[in-house]
Design a protein around this motif. Structure first.
Motif, PDB file in Angstrom:
ATOM      1  N   ASN A  67     -11.762   6.447   9.557  1.00 40.02           N
ATOM      2  CA  ASN A  67     -10.375   7.144   9.325  1.00 40.02           C
ATOM      3  C   ASN A  67      -9.558   6.903  10.496  1.00 40.02           C
ATOM      4  O   ASN A  67      -9.677   6.998  11.905  1.00 40.02           O
ATOM      5  CB  ASN A  67     -10.600   8.679   9.002  1.00 40.02           C
ATOM      6  N   GLY A  68      -8.170   6.898  10.443  1.00 41.52           N
ATOM      7  CA  GLY A  68      -6.889   6.669  11.412  1.00 41.52           C
ATOM      8  C   GLY A  68      -7.129   5.607  12.137  1.00 41.52           C
ATOM      9  O   GLY A  68      -6.392   5.317  13.218  1.00 41.52           O
ATOM     10  N   ALA A  69      -7.736   4.422  11.634  1.00 31.41           N
ATOM     11  CA  ALA A  69      -7.984   3.045  12.196  1.00 31.41           C
ATOM     12  C   ALA A  69      -6.554   2.269  12.324  1.00 31.41           C
ATOM     13  O   ALA A  69      -6.253   1.457  12.905  1.00 31.41           O
ATOM     14  CB  ALA A  69      -8.944   2.185  11.673  1.00 31.41           C
ATOM     15  N   GLY A  70      -5.655   2.676  11.217  1.00 31.66           N
ATOM     16  CA  GLY A  70      -4.660   2.069  11.126  1.00 31.66           C
ATOM     17  C   GLY A  70      -4.322   0.936  10.049  1.00 31.66           C
ATOM     18  O   GLY A  70      -3.569   0.216   9.935  1.00 31.66           O
ATOM     19  N   LYS A  71      -5.163   1.318   9.013  1.00 34.31           N
ATOM     20  CA  LYS A  71      -5.143   0.422   7.673  1.00 34.31           C
ATOM     21  C   LYS A  71      -3.906   0.791   6.901  1.00 34.31           C
ATOM     22  O   LYS A  71      -3.250  -0.337   6.713  1.00 34.31           O
ATOM     23  CB  LYS A  71      -6.587   0.818   6.969  1.00 34.31           C
ATOM     24  N   SER A  72      -3.717   1.956   6.722  1.00 34.49           N
ATOM     25  CA  SER A  72      -2.484   2.165   5.890  1.00 34.49           C
ATOM     26  C   SER A  72      -1.139   1.740   6.550  1.00 34.49           C
ATOM     27  O   SER A  72      -0.347   1.317   5.941  1.00 34.49           O
ATOM     28  CB  SER A  72      -2.081   3.705   5.568  1.00 34.49           C
ATOM     29  N   CYS A  73      -1.032   2.063   8.008  1.00 36.83           N
ATOM     30  CA  CYS A  73      -0.022   1.281   8.761  1.00 36.83           C
ATOM     31  C   CYS A  73       0.076  -0.105   8.810  1.00 36.83           C
ATOM     32  O   CYS A  73       1.277  -0.775   8.580  1.00 36.83           O
ATOM     33  CB  CYS A  73      -0.121   1.623  10.263  1.00 36.83           C
ATOM     34  N   GLN A  93      -2.043   5.334  -1.640  1.00 37.88           N
ATOM     35  CA  GLN A  93      -3.161   5.852  -1.169  1.00 37.88           C
ATOM     36  C   GLN A  93      -2.619   7.309  -1.768  1.00 37.88           C
ATOM     37  O   GLN A  93      -1.459   7.792  -1.456  1.00 37.88           O
ATOM     38  CB  GLN A  93      -3.474   6.346   0.500  1.00 37.88           C
ATOM     39  N   GLU A 147      -6.606   2.052  -0.995  1.00 40.48           N
ATOM     40  CA  GLU A 147      -7.661   2.892  -1.269  1.00 40.48           C
ATOM     41  C   GLU A 147      -7.456   3.213  -2.807  1.00 40.48           C
ATOM     42  O   GLU A 147      -7.525   4.417  -3.174  1.00 40.48           O
ATOM     43  CB  GLU A 147      -7.728   4.375  -0.409  1.00 40.48           C
ATOM     44  N   HIS A 150     -12.744   2.207   1.610  1.00 40.65           N
ATOM     45  CA  HIS A 150     -14.024   2.863   2.391  1.00 40.65           C
ATOM     46  C   HIS A 150     -15.397   2.555   1.776  1.00 40.65           C
ATOM     47  O   HIS A 150     -16.166   2.568   2.619  1.00 40.65           O
ATOM     48  CB  HIS A 150     -13.668   4.511   2.390  1.00 40.65           C
TER      49      HIS A 150
END
Ligand code: ATP
Ligand code: MG
Lengths: 351, 274
Positions: free
Chosen positions: B56-62, B103, B195, B228
């Protein structure tokens, strides 16, 4: 794909049709007949009231496109209407142009003025956009009172000759009624077409989720501007018709108050639906008429209250009605109507 | 399963198998003091299923946001078929053929399923406001024409029986399917999915996996998927890029990624951080 293309096209066509059953056609034909025959069957002020409703409807349809469909709140519809009235009025009074030219030019002038606020809508939303469009009202009034007297008459306003085609003048209530009816029918048809096609879906996409709209290739900036352009165009057409109806144009005919009423009509009729705009404009306008008729009579019966008080109180009642709708039926009367229609459609076999 | 034919124009312009469809070259994205992505590079090959994973928060959506123009990276460049698309607005990138699902739920709630999908056809349609106003003739003909493509997609996604429902009234799983349908209606040349299976039950997940595989088969386009669920990822991905704290920490096929010590450490670290 198993079905032949022809069968599909036919069903898609039916999907898209506005009027589907024979009963609906009958109702529609009856409605049109009443509108056409109104000058012969209407009593008292019926024709005059219907004319004002027609003009109001055009302005409210425009507001529905901008605010109800595209989601861009607009509190300046009455100012846009004023721009149309003045543009058409000035061309008619000063240059004696035909109404066939001045009415469309009135629409375009208002549309350009309105589109400026569409540009603002790119950066600001909701409450702040509402405030910005209110500014349209003040800019309009100020401009009309300050611009050269030879153009817009300043505080004296403009006086128009009746609209005329050759020697035929739209100089009676009945004649102007038919003119307004024709234009209102055209504008209603147009709004329906618009909302069923690519532009209408893009409006709703921008309203419902502007990020998702961008992602599928909709230029959100363009469509927000277009929503104001088209909505104000409708207002301008309404204003131009108004100018030819009362044959007198003045800045204080187009108040912020009127814009608020238009929004109220949308809320009562139902946001985002063309039919909702029609229902709202007709219902609220008729109630307002009722107040002007009933007000003095109530004052006669109860003289102690005084005419002013009765009139104010009834307007407050109408305002209260709108608030009730906001709270209890935000989808408006058109939603009620759809429920009735659904139960009627499945009528012999309810589930 | 109904067949979904590739859009004509897609079939006509086969991308060279060697050149990447999309490429990120050292992108860095900051929000104030937060560095969401730093020096991220990757390539999306023709018709591969490319998974982007990470805690979580790794930057995938970014990463997806940069790819479709929502976010403008401070450094680095993005390419679509070797055209530099850095800084283009999202609707321009969409028109090049970058489709995307979100997402969570991002549908047009006031429109029916059919109309949501028709809205997806927006960039392939031409009716302007004036033609819409007149409606008869041009606009009507285009509606019927585009409806045919939309019906193919409705068939493919098996949502025939709900086509006239308002999307607001549908279950979560069905809404995600409509979301996918809207992206497919664009006839995309690459599909980004953020996701798509989050929050779904097992059956809905299996359907979605099937759709992703079939889309790649039928349309011959690459699918970039953020997910995920490691079982799903290892099952369907041809290549995987792993992000952690905005850095690419590993890339390769599923087998290599499974055993990669840096990946195991990142995921274990994420467990401990939580
Ligand atoms: N608009 C924003 N403003 C500030 N920080 C942001 C913004 N968007 C993302 N971030 C930060 O960037 C980092 C990466 O976010 P991102 O949404 O890409 O994560 P993710 O890998 O998609 O996570 P998840 O699996 O939870 O969806 C996070 O630390 C997040 O807080
Ligand atoms: Mg995410």
């Amino acid at each position: 794909m198993t079905l032949p293309g022809g069968v599909h096209a036919e069903t898609y066509q039916q999907d898209r049709a506005l009027i589907r059953t024979r009963w609906q056609w009958l109702w529609f034909a009856g409605f049109v007949a009443v509108l056409l025959l109104l000058p012969f069957i209407g009593i008292g002020k019926a024709v005059g009231i219907a004319t004002v409703i027609g003009i109001t409807l055009i302005a409210v349809l425009g507001l529905q496109l901008t605010s109800g469909c595209a989601g861009q709140i607009n509190m300046g519809q009455s100012a846009f209407m004023g721009v149309g009235a003045y543009a058409a009025g000035a061309l008619a009074a000063n240059l004696h142009w035909s109404f066939l030219l001045t009415i469309p030019i009135g629409g375009i002038s208002a549309a350009v003025f309105g589109a400026v606020f569409g540009l603002a809508a790119l950066r600001i939303k909701g409450f702040y956009l509402a405030l910005t469009t209110i500014a349209a009202q003040f800019i309009f009034t100020f401009a009309m009172l300050k611009l050269p007297k030879e153009w817009f008459g300043q505080s004296e306003g403009l006086r128009l000759d009746p609209a005329a085609l050759g020697s035929f003048a739209f100089n009676t209530d009945n004649r102007i009624y038919y003119l307004v009816l024709a234009v209102a029918a055209l504008m209603t048809y147009g709004a329906w077409g618009l909302m069923r096609s690519r532009t209408g879906r893009a409006f709703i996409a921008v309203r419902d989720n502007d990020n998702a709209a961008e992602v599928i290739g909709i230029n959100v900036f363009y469509y927000k501007t277009l929503a104001f352009f088209i909505g104000a165009f409708y207002a301008g057409i309404a204003g131009a018709l108004w100018a030819y109806y009362v044959r007198y144009v003045q800045a204080d005919q187009f108040t912020l108050w009127l814009s608020v009423w238009y929004l109220g009509m949308l809320i009562v009729g139902g946001m985002g639906s063309i039919l909702g705009a029609i229902i709202g404009a007709v219902v609220i306008r008729l109630l307002q008429e009722l107040i002007t008729v009933a007000g003095p009579q109530v004052a006669d019966v109860l003289p102690a209250l005084g005419g002013q008080f009765v009139f104010a109180a009834m307007n407050m009642l109408l305002g209260g009605l709108i608030i009730v709708f906001v709270i209890f039926e935000p989808r408006g009367l058109v939603h009620r109507w759809n429920i009735v229609k659904e139960s009627y459609r499945i009528w012999p076999f309810p589930h | 399963m109904p067949e979904l034919a590739a859009a004509p124009e897609l079939a006509a312009v086969p991308a060279p198998a060697t050149a990447p469809i999309m490429r990120a070259d050292g992108i860095t994205l900051r929000f104030g003091g937060v560095t969401a992505l730093s020096d991220v590079s990757f390539e999306i090959g023709a018709s591969e299923i490319h998974a982007i994973i990470g805690p979580n928060g790794a930057g995938k959506s970014c990463t997806l946001n940069c790819m479709n123009g929502f976010s403008l990276p401070q450094q680095g460049r993005l390419f679509f078929r070797e055209q530099d698309i850095t800084g283009l607005p999202p609707h321009r990138i969409a028109r090049l053929g970058v489709g995307r699902t979100f997402q969570g739920l991002q549908l047009f709630a006031g429109l029916s399923v059919v109309d949501n999908l028709l809205t997806g056809r927006h960039m392939h349609m031409k009716t302007g406001a004036l033609q819409g106003f007149v409606y008869r003739g041009w606009a009507h003909a285009e509606e019927l024409r585009e409806r045919r493509r939309v019906e193919e997609i409705i068939d493919f996604l098996e949502i025939k029986n709900i086509r006239h429902k308002l999307v607001g009234s549908l279950s979560y799983g069905l809404r995600k399917r409509v979301d996918l349908g809207r992206a497919l209606a664009m006839d995309p040349r690459v599909l980004l999915m953020d996701e798509p299976m989050a929050g779904m039950n097992l059956e809905e997940k299996e359907d979605m996996v099937r759709f992703v595989i079939d889309i790649r088969e039928a349309l011959d386009i690459p699918v970039v998927i953020v997910e995920h669920d490691m079982h799903v990822v290892m099952d369907i991905a041809d290549r995987i890029t792993v992000l952690d704290w905005g850095h690419v920490i590993a890339r390769g096929g599923p087998q290599a990624i499974k055993g990669d010590p840096a990946v195991i450490k990142a995921y274990l670290g994420a467990e401990v951080r939580r």
